[in-house]
Design a protein around this motif. Structure first.
Motif, PDB file in Angstrom:
ATOM      1  N   LEU A  46       8.501   5.999 -16.974  1.00  0.00           N
ATOM      2  CA  LEU A  46       7.285   5.762 -16.190  1.00  0.00           C
ATOM      3  C   LEU A  46       6.817   4.316 -16.331  1.00  0.00           C
ATOM      4  CD1 LEU A  46       4.938   8.871 -16.663  1.00  0.00           C
ATOM      5  CD2 LEU A  46       6.239   8.216 -14.645  1.00  0.00           C
ATOM      6  N   SER A  47       6.839   3.804 -17.569  1.00  0.00           N
ATOM      7  CA  SER A  47       6.408   2.423 -17.805  1.00  0.00           C
ATOM      8  C   SER A  47       7.322   1.440 -17.082  1.00  0.00           C
ATOM      9  CB  SER A  47       6.390   2.127 -19.307  1.00  0.00           C
ATOM     10  OG  SER A  47       5.515   3.003 -19.983  1.00  0.00           O
ATOM     11  N   SER A  48       8.638   1.698 -17.124  1.00  0.00           N
ATOM     12  CA  SER A  48       9.589   0.824 -16.438  1.00  0.00           C
ATOM     13  C   SER A  48       9.367   0.857 -14.935  1.00  0.00           C
ATOM     14  CB  SER A  48      11.021   1.247 -16.770  1.00  0.00           C
ATOM     15  OG  SER A  48      11.259   1.182 -18.163  1.00  0.00           O
ATOM     16  N   GLN A  49       9.045   2.036 -14.430  1.00  0.00           N
ATOM     17  CA  GLN A  49       8.797   2.178 -12.993  1.00  0.00           C
ATOM     18  C   GLN A  49       7.560   1.372 -12.580  1.00  0.00           C
ATOM     19  OE1 GLN A  49       7.361   6.010 -11.280  1.00  0.00           O
ATOM     20  NE2 GLN A  49       9.325   6.045 -10.235  1.00  0.00           N
ATOM     21  N   LYS A  50       6.514   1.407 -13.415  1.00  0.00           N
ATOM     22  CA  LYS A  50       5.297   0.637 -13.118  1.00  0.00           C
ATOM     23  C   LYS A  50       5.589  -0.863 -13.118  1.00  0.00           C
ATOM     24  CE  LYS A  50       1.738   3.819 -14.767  1.00  0.00           C
ATOM     25  NZ  LYS A  50       0.652   4.033 -15.752  1.00  0.00           N
ATOM     26  N   ILE A  51       6.371  -1.308 -14.111  1.00  0.00           N
ATOM     27  CA  ILE A  51       6.691  -2.732 -14.200  1.00  0.00           C
ATOM     28  C   ILE A  51       7.491  -3.180 -12.985  1.00  0.00           C
ATOM     29  CG2 ILE A  51       8.008  -4.457 -15.512  1.00  0.00           C
ATOM     30  CD1 ILE A  51       7.285  -2.884 -18.042  1.00  0.00           C
ATOM     31  N   SER A  52       8.497  -2.382 -12.607  1.00  0.00           N
ATOM     32  CA  SER A  52       9.325  -2.754 -11.455  1.00  0.00           C
ATOM     33  C   SER A  52       8.513  -2.773 -10.165  1.00  0.00           C
ATOM     34  CB  SER A  52      10.508  -1.781 -11.321  1.00  0.00           C
ATOM     35  OG  SER A  52      10.049  -0.458 -11.092  1.00  0.00           O
ATOM     36  N   SER A  53       7.576  -1.822 -10.009  1.00  0.00           N
ATOM     37  CA  SER A  53       6.747  -1.818  -8.799  1.00  0.00           C
ATOM     38  C   SER A  53       5.815  -3.028  -8.766  1.00  0.00           C
ATOM     39  CB  SER A  53       5.930  -0.522  -8.716  1.00  0.00           C
ATOM     40  OG  SER A  53       4.933  -0.479  -9.698  1.00  0.00           O
ATOM     41  N   ASN A  54       5.292  -3.425  -9.930  1.00  0.00           N
ATOM     42  CA  ASN A  54       4.436  -4.621  -9.982  1.00  0.00           C
ATOM     43  C   ASN A  54       5.221  -5.881  -9.635  1.00  0.00           C
ATOM     44  OD1 ASN A  54       2.116  -3.212 -10.691  1.00  0.00           O
ATOM     45  ND2 ASN A  54       2.512  -3.387 -12.884  1.00  0.00           N
ATOM     46  N   VAL A  55       6.479  -5.951 -10.095  1.00  0.00           N
ATOM     47  CA  VAL A  55       7.326  -7.105  -9.773  1.00  0.00           C
ATOM     48  C   VAL A  55       7.584  -7.169  -8.268  1.00  0.00           C
ATOM     49  CG1 VAL A  55       9.635  -8.085 -10.055  1.00  0.00           C
ATOM     50  CG2 VAL A  55       8.400  -7.233 -12.048  1.00  0.00           C
ATOM     51  N   ILE A  56       7.888  -6.016  -7.673  1.00  0.00           N
ATOM     52  CA  ILE A  56       8.133  -5.970  -6.224  1.00  0.00           C
ATOM     53  C   ILE A  56       6.883  -6.404  -5.469  1.00  0.00           C
ATOM     54  CG2 ILE A  56       8.622  -4.441  -4.279  1.00  0.00           C
ATOM     55  CD1 ILE A  56      10.379  -2.799  -6.188  1.00  0.00           C
ATOM     56  N   VAL A 114       0.836  -1.205   0.000  1.00  0.00           N
ATOM     57  CA  VAL A 114       0.000   0.000   0.000  1.00  0.00           C
ATOM     58  C   VAL A 114       0.873   1.259   0.000  1.00  0.00           C
ATOM     59  CG1 VAL A 114      -1.705   1.326   1.309  1.00  0.00           C
ATOM     60  CG2 VAL A 114      -1.930  -1.159   1.119  1.00  0.00           C
ATOM     61  N   PHE A 115       1.908   1.272   0.848  1.00  0.00           N
ATOM     62  CA  PHE A 115       2.796   2.438   0.923  1.00  0.00           C
ATOM     63  C   PHE A 115       3.488   2.687  -0.412  1.00  0.00           C
ATOM     64  CE2 PHE A 115       7.112   4.095   1.613  1.00  0.00           C
ATOM     65  CZ  PHE A 115       6.828   5.298   2.231  1.00  0.00           C
ATOM     66  N   MET A 116       4.030   1.628  -0.989  1.00  0.00           N
ATOM     67  CA  MET A 116       4.747   1.777  -2.253  1.00  0.00           C
ATOM     68  C   MET A 116       3.811   2.191  -3.382  1.00  0.00           C
ATOM     69  SD  MET A 116       7.180  -1.003  -4.133  1.00  0.00           S
ATOM     70  CE  MET A 116       5.771  -2.073  -4.405  1.00  0.00           C
ATOM     71  N   SER A 117       2.610   1.616  -3.411  1.00  0.00           N
ATOM     72  CA  SER A 117       1.644   1.960  -4.458  1.00  0.00           C
ATOM     73  C   SER A 117       1.233   3.428  -4.354  1.00  0.00           C
ATOM     74  CB  SER A 117       0.413   1.063  -4.353  1.00  0.00           C
ATOM     75  OG  SER A 117       0.753  -0.294  -4.526  1.00  0.00           O
ATOM     76  N   ALA A 118       0.919   3.875  -3.139  1.00  0.00           N
ATOM     77  CA  ALA A 118       0.510   5.272  -2.955  1.00  0.00           C
ATOM     78  C   ALA A 118       1.660   6.227  -3.251  1.00  0.00           C
ATOM     79  CB  ALA A 118       0.007   5.480  -1.531  1.00  0.00           C
ATOM     80  N   LEU A 119       2.876   5.865  -2.819  1.00  0.00           N
ATOM     81  CA  LEU A 119       4.038   6.721  -3.039  1.00  0.00           C
ATOM     82  C   LEU A 119       4.349   6.847  -4.522  1.00  0.00           C
ATOM     83  CD1 LEU A 119       6.274   8.303  -1.526  1.00  0.00           C
ATOM     84  CD2 LEU A 119       7.691   6.245  -1.685  1.00  0.00           C
ATOM     85  N   LEU A 120       4.371   5.715  -5.239  1.00  0.00           N
ATOM     86  CA  LEU A 120       4.678   5.749  -6.670  1.00  0.00           C
ATOM     87  C   LEU A 120       3.574   6.453  -7.443  1.00  0.00           C
ATOM     88  CD1 LEU A 120       6.209   2.205  -7.303  1.00  0.00           C
ATOM     89  CD2 LEU A 120       7.384   4.400  -7.189  1.00  0.00           C
ATOM     90  N   SER A 121       2.327   6.237  -7.036  1.00  0.00           N
ATOM     91  CA  SER A 121       1.220   6.917  -7.707  1.00  0.00           C
ATOM     92  C   SER A 121       1.327   8.431  -7.536  1.00  0.00           C
ATOM     93  CB  SER A 121      -0.110   6.418  -7.149  1.00  0.00           C
ATOM     94  OG  SER A 121      -1.185   7.095  -7.742  1.00  0.00           O
ATOM     95  N   GLY A 122       1.644   8.874  -6.323  1.00  0.00           N
ATOM     96  CA  GLY A 122       1.823  10.305  -6.086  1.00  0.00           C
ATOM     97  C   GLY A 122       3.005  10.874  -6.845  1.00  0.00           C
ATOM     98  N   LEU A 123       4.101  10.114  -6.873  1.00  0.00           N
ATOM     99  CA  LEU A 123       5.292  10.567  -7.591  1.00  0.00           C
ATOM    100  C   LEU A 123       5.026  10.673  -9.084  1.00  0.00           C
ATOM    101  CD1 LEU A 123       8.315  11.231  -7.718  1.00  0.00           C
ATOM    102  CD2 LEU A 123       8.788   8.766  -7.772  1.00  0.00           C
ATOM    103  N   GLN A 124       4.382   9.654  -9.660  1.00  0.00           N
ATOM    104  CA  GLN A 124       4.097   9.674 -11.086  1.00  0.00           C
ATOM    105  C   GLN A 124       3.130  10.793 -11.444  1.00  0.00           C
ATOM    106  OE1 GLN A 124       2.791   5.735 -12.091  1.00  0.00           O
ATOM    107  NE2 GLN A 124       4.838   4.865 -12.005  1.00  0.00           N
ATOM    108  N   SER A 125       2.103  10.987 -10.614  1.00  0.00           N
ATOM    109  CA  SER A 125       1.152  12.074 -10.867  1.00  0.00           C
ATOM    110  C   SER A 125       1.848  13.425 -10.827  1.00  0.00           C
ATOM    111  CB  SER A 125       0.017  12.038  -9.836  1.00  0.00           C
ATOM    112  OG  SER A 125      -0.708  10.835  -9.935  1.00  0.00           O
TER     113      SER A 125
END
Length: 408
Positions: free
Chosen positions: A273-283, A38-49
């Protein structure tokens, strides 16, 4: 004990209470895993936005331009042995044909949120001895501000672009030594000139744009750039900005115009951005996998420790299905409790992050919001993972022979 509770619930909760330390450790483990997700998803979503917002602060989602002029041969292939000589056609400032009809058609498309015609071209801004090369942009403020939030970026004065008025960036104002109310002379490449009054200063968060763009009314730019009645581009804002490239290709095929999306213009940024999404999904996948193995290992140990009790329950008439559901229910309870704990931890971590990650002026580094849907998905996912992880131990418990289990 409540007589109305089903047997599976009574047995599952009793097994969890008897192994309090094991149950507590696995719930904490699940909670930590869920909090990371949850923390990583919210953090990455905020960063990407935040990154996308900054990138698109000074550009449209899709820009329609006149097609490039085609190169023509300067000599025939028979004149020499080296084939025809092609010289690239010089690209002149041209208007989009019948742009009013195109604008009306674009406004009817459901994917498009706003349409803004623009007359733009190179010019020189002169004030006293200072002379700066600029990009002159003629806009309709009521339409342009729906594409680019220029009105919200005015730091001095106001966004007013009547005849003889202009709005410039803070960097250009600094270079020219100008302020709101001062006069500014604009010289276009075709020799036209006009003296304008500065009515506002903007800061779009991009130093190059702040030092280059000069906004004037659409008619003023059309006159200075010799585009009377025409526009050089049409800027589009979309409801779904990630569908910009698909729409750009479709519009280019239908209209014959050149259509550039922000994805194409910022290809490297979008790839990152796409690479960041893929890496977060893998984690997230591996965190979920570790949570599943943790639940499964604890429940396997629980089956081994309670083999005699399971055998007694079987001898007393408990069916295989009841025992299977008992251990699946244990996995679901562990997953649900862990997800609730994890969501609370994630909220605490995010609050701590926002209090520590600050800009020099004390404002938040970027805004982070925890969507309720994210918490619900995490809770449902952790519960599902708990049930799936409990399936093998549950089958093992249900398959125990009662005589063998009681003998130990």
């Amino acid at each position: 004990m409540h007589p109305w509770l089903p047997f599976e619930w009574i047995a599952a909760t009793r097994f969890l209470r008897e192994g309090r330390m094991q149950s507590l450790l696995i719930i904490v483990g699940v909670g930590v895993g869920v909090s990371v997700i949850v923390f990583m998803s919210a953090l990455l979503s905020g960063l990407q936005s935040n990154l996308v917002r900054r990138t698109l602060s000074s550009q449209a989602h899709v820009v329609l331009l006149p097609p490039e002029e085609i190169a023509r041969p300067q000599r025939n292939s028979g004149d020499s042995g080296f084939g025809p000589l092609l010289q690239k056609q010089a690209q002149r400032l041209r208007s989009i044909d019948q742009w009013q009809k195109l604008r009306d058609r674009l406004n009817r498309l459901p994917e498009i949120a706003a349409v803004s015609p623009i007359a733009s071209g190179p010019a020189f801004a002169v004030r006293g001895d200072a002379n700066k090369s600029v990009t002159l942009l003629g806009i309709e403020p009521e339409n342009y501000t729906r594409v680019i939030t220029l009105g919200e970026r005015i730091v001095s004065g106001k966004l007013r672009l009547n005849a003889g008025e202009a709005v410039i960036g803070i960097e250009l104002a600094r270079d020219l030594g100008a302020a709101v109310g001062d006069k500014l002379r604009i010289n276009s490449g075709n020799g036209a000139t006009d003296t304008l009054t500065i009515t506002g200063l903007f800061d779009l968060g991009n130093k190059g744009v702040n030092a280059r763009n000069v906004y004037v009314g659409l008619r003023t730019a059309q006159t200075l750039l010799d585009l009377v009645g025409g526009v050089s581009s049409i800027d589009l804002a979309l409801h779904d900005l990630y569908g910009a490239e698909d729409l750009a290709r479709r519009l280019q095929a239908e209209s014959g115009l050149q259509a550039d999306s922000w994805i194409k213009t910022n290809a490297q940024f979008f790839t990152a951005l796409s690479s960041q999404k893929i890496s977060s999904n893998v984690i997230r996948f591996f965190v979920g996998l570790s949570v599943a193995f943790g639940i499964a290992s604890v429940l396997v140990v629980s089956v081994v420790q309670r083999a005699r009790e399971i055998g007694i329950l079987r001898a007393m008439g408990a069916t295989r299905g009841q025992l299977l559901r008992t251990f699946l229910l244990q996995g679901g309870i562990v997953g649900l409790c862990g997800s609730l704990l994890g969501s609370a931890l994630a909220w605490l971590f995010l609050a701590l992050w926002q209090s520590l990650a600050r800009n020099p002026d004390g404002t938040p580094l970027f805004v982070i919001t925890v969507e309720p849907a994210l918490v619900l998905i995490a809770a449902a996912g952790a519960t599902a993972v708990g049930i799936l992880a409990a399936f093998i131990p549950a089958r093992r418990a249900a398959g125990l022979d009662p005589v063998v289990a009681i003998r130990g």
